[in-house]
Design a protein around this motif. Structure first.
Motif, PDB file in Angstrom:
ATOM      1  N   GLY A 122      24.651  -2.380 -19.517  1.00 56.17           N
ATOM      2  CA  GLY A 122      24.954  -0.993 -19.832  1.00 56.17           C
ATOM      3  C   GLY A 122      23.983  -0.032 -19.189  1.00 56.17           C
ATOM      4  O   GLY A 122      22.979  -0.427 -18.583  1.00 56.17           O
ATOM      5  N   GLU A 123      24.282   1.231 -19.309  1.00 64.72           N
ATOM      6  CA  GLU A 123      23.450   2.274 -18.719  1.00 64.72           C
ATOM      7  C   GLU A 123      22.305   2.689 -19.632  1.00 64.72           C
ATOM      8  O   GLU A 123      21.360   3.328 -19.198  1.00 64.72           O
ATOM      9  CB  GLU A 123      24.314   3.500 -18.380  1.00 64.72           C
ATOM     10  N   GLN A 124      22.382   2.343 -20.924  1.00 62.12           N
ATOM     11  CA  GLN A 124      21.359   2.741 -21.882  1.00 62.12           C
ATOM     12  C   GLN A 124      20.754   1.498 -22.532  1.00 62.12           C
ATOM     13  O   GLN A 124      21.358   0.424 -22.546  1.00 62.12           O
ATOM     14  CB  GLN A 124      21.958   3.656 -22.954  1.00 62.12           C
ATOM     15  N   SER A 125      19.553   1.670 -23.084  1.00 62.71           N
ATOM     16  CA  SER A 125      18.894   0.569 -23.778  1.00 62.71           C
ATOM     17  C   SER A 125      19.671   0.207 -25.036  1.00 62.71           C
ATOM     18  O   SER A 125      20.169   1.075 -25.759  1.00 62.71           O
ATOM     19  CB  SER A 125      17.457   0.958 -24.134  1.00 62.71           C
ATOM     20  N   SER A 126      19.772  -1.080 -25.301  1.00 61.31           N
ATOM     21  CA  SER A 126      20.501  -1.551 -26.470  1.00 61.31           C
ATOM     22  C   SER A 126      19.602  -1.719 -27.679  1.00 61.31           C
ATOM     23  O   SER A 126      20.079  -2.017 -28.770  1.00 61.31           O
ATOM     24  CB  SER A 126      21.170  -2.890 -26.146  1.00 61.31           C
ATOM     25  N   ALA A 127      18.298  -1.524 -27.516  1.00 67.31           N
ATOM     26  CA  ALA A 127      17.345  -1.778 -28.598  1.00 67.31           C
ATOM     27  C   ALA A 127      17.616  -0.892 -29.806  1.00 67.31           C
ATOM     28  O   ALA A 127      17.573  -1.353 -30.951  1.00 67.31           O
ATOM     29  CB  ALA A 127      15.917  -1.576 -28.099  1.00 67.31           C
ATOM     30  N   GLN A 128      17.886   0.402 -29.573  1.00 67.51           N
ATOM     31  CA  GLN A 128      18.107   1.321 -30.689  1.00 67.51           C
ATOM     32  C   GLN A 128      19.365   0.961 -31.465  1.00 67.51           C
ATOM     33  O   GLN A 128      19.358   0.959 -32.707  1.00 67.51           O
ATOM     34  CB  GLN A 128      18.192   2.753 -30.183  1.00 67.51           C
ATOM     35  N   GLU A 129      20.440   0.650 -30.755  1.00 60.94           N
ATOM     36  CA  GLU A 129      21.688   0.294 -31.423  1.00 60.94           C
ATOM     37  C   GLU A 129      21.532  -0.984 -32.237  1.00 60.94           C
ATOM     38  O   GLU A 129      22.013  -1.085 -33.369  1.00 60.94           O
ATOM     39  CB  GLU A 129      22.813   0.125 -30.391  1.00 60.94           C
ATOM     40  N   TYR A 130      20.816  -1.964 -31.654  1.00 60.64           N
ATOM     41  CA  TYR A 130      20.627  -3.230 -32.362  1.00 60.64           C
ATOM     42  C   TYR A 130      19.741  -3.032 -33.591  1.00 60.64           C
ATOM     43  O   TYR A 130      19.994  -3.622 -34.657  1.00 60.64           O
ATOM     44  CB  TYR A 130      20.013  -4.268 -31.429  1.00 60.64           C
ATOM     45  N   SER A 131      18.724  -2.216 -33.463  1.00 56.29           N
ATOM     46  CA  SER A 131      17.846  -1.935 -34.601  1.00 56.29           C
ATOM     47  C   SER A 131      18.624  -1.275 -35.735  1.00 56.29           C
ATOM     48  O   SER A 131      18.434  -1.609 -36.912  1.00 56.29           O
ATOM     49  CB  SER A 131      16.691  -1.025 -34.155  1.00 56.29           C
ATOM     50  N   TYR A 132      19.513  -0.361 -35.382  1.00 56.85           N
ATOM     51  CA  TYR A 132      20.325   0.324 -36.389  1.00 56.85           C
ATOM     52  C   TYR A 132      21.249  -0.657 -37.103  1.00 56.85           C
ATOM     53  O   TYR A 132      21.335  -0.668 -38.344  1.00 56.85           O
ATOM     54  CB  TYR A 132      21.132   1.430 -35.719  1.00 56.85           C
ATOM     55  N   LEU A 133      21.921  -1.521 -36.329  1.00 52.32           N
ATOM     56  CA  LEU A 133      22.810  -2.507 -36.938  1.00 52.32           C
ATOM     57  C   LEU A 133      22.029  -3.496 -37.795  1.00 52.32           C
ATOM     58  O   LEU A 133      22.519  -3.943 -38.839  1.00 52.32           O
ATOM     59  CB  LEU A 133      23.589  -3.254 -35.849  1.00 52.32           C
ATOM     60  N   SER A 134      20.825  -3.837 -37.370  1.00 51.67           N
ATOM     61  CA  SER A 134      19.994  -4.757 -38.149  1.00 51.67           C
ATOM     62  C   SER A 134      19.614  -4.147 -39.486  1.00 51.67           C
ATOM     63  O   SER A 134      19.601  -4.827 -40.521  1.00 51.67           O
ATOM     64  CB  SER A 134      18.738  -5.136 -37.359  1.00 51.67           C
ATOM     65  N   GLU A 135      19.285  -2.862 -39.478  1.00 50.69           N
ATOM     66  CA  GLU A 135      18.955  -2.180 -40.733  1.00 50.69           C
ATOM     67  C   GLU A 135      20.144  -2.207 -41.692  1.00 50.69           C
ATOM     68  O   GLU A 135      19.982  -2.383 -42.903  1.00 50.69           O
ATOM     69  CB  GLU A 135      18.553  -0.734 -40.451  1.00 50.69           C
TER      70      GLU A 135
END
Length: 262
Positions: A158-171
């Motif tokens: 993807g064009e953006q980092s996936s870390a933020q999305e994964y962190s949100y889903l993990s929460e």
């Protein structure tokens, strides 16, 4: 009916159709190529092992997506987000295997791609490491691939980092404040706590997230099946994802898919 609800309806209906289509993908049994310890691993063995990983990974993605739809139909938002996290992890691991294996395959490092990537992807398990005392030694000591590194590998797609999305889903998949706050209201006017038996159904978030996850899965699995020299399956997946993007009417996800020239 509002434009937002119409869009959401299109996304979920397109996902249902995609789930039905994914059931049409079937994989034939694979006979394992012979192994010669004097020569080492061969290209044929690597392709076999790559397919042994890719095929069940696709089935797992299909089942998780189907579970997501069932949870959505029951308006179980918490379950939807838990399954979305599992879907993202499944896609991420599929991509990570490709990212690790591809350069080794190009260099014909057959023993390394077997030992360092494919064996760990298909046989690695922390549970087995700790509790699999009755298994053969070569399976007891296989270290699984790191899921954190797998998620980070999605940045190459993807064009953006996936870390933020994964962190949100993990929460949202753990008993954090983001989850618990859905069931309780605390404010000066209440002067205490007021509990809600049903959480707020985050329809807009889910309808935005679903096409992104599906298109991401399409990009990853098409490339994985290409590496495994399974072009027919790759074409089938590409056709299904393209149809999904048309049916869902999501230009953002469509742009991501089109950026790969697929």
């Amino acid at each position: 009916m509002t434009i937002a609800s119409e869009t959401s309806g299109r996304v979920i209906q397109a996902t249902r159709i995609l789930c039905d289509q994914l059931w049409e993908i079937a994989f034939e049994p694979l006979q394992r190529p012979p192994y010669n310890p004097k020569v080492g691993r061969s290209k044929e063995e690597i392709l076999w092992a790559l397919r042994v990983f890719a095929c069940p990974s696709m089935y797992s993605f299909r089942d998780l997506l189907n579970g997501f739809i069932l949870a959505y139909d029951n308006r179980s938002g918490s379950t939807c987000f838990i399954l979305a996290r599992a879907i993202m992890e499944t896609i991420a691991m599929a991509n990570y295997v490709r990212v690790l294996a591809e350069p080794l395959i190009k260099k014909q490092r057959w023993d390394r791609v077997w030992r360092d990537v494919l064996e760990r992807a298909s046989a690695g398990s922390y549970y087995v490491l700790n509790h699999g005392k009755n298994l053969p030694e070569h399976l007891r000591n296989v270290l699984p691939l790191d899921i954190g590194k797998a998620v980070k590998s999605l940045d190459s797609v993807g064009e953006q980092s996936s870390a933020q999305e994964y962190s949100y889903l993990s929460e949202l998949a753990h008993p954090s404040s983001l989850v618990l706050d859905q069931y309780v209201e605390m404010s000066p006017t209440v002067r205490g706590a007021r509990f809600h038996p049903v959480s707020t159904f985050r329809e807009k978030e889910l309808q935005h997230m679903t096409p992104v996850l599906v298109s991401l899965a399409g990009l990853v699995y098409i490339q994985l099946f290409s590496l495994a020299q399974m072009p027919a399956t790759g074409r089938d997946v590409a056709k299904m994802i393209k149809a999904f993007l048309v049916d869902s009417g999501n230009p953002e996800a469509g742009a991501l898919f089109a950026s790969m020239g697929l």
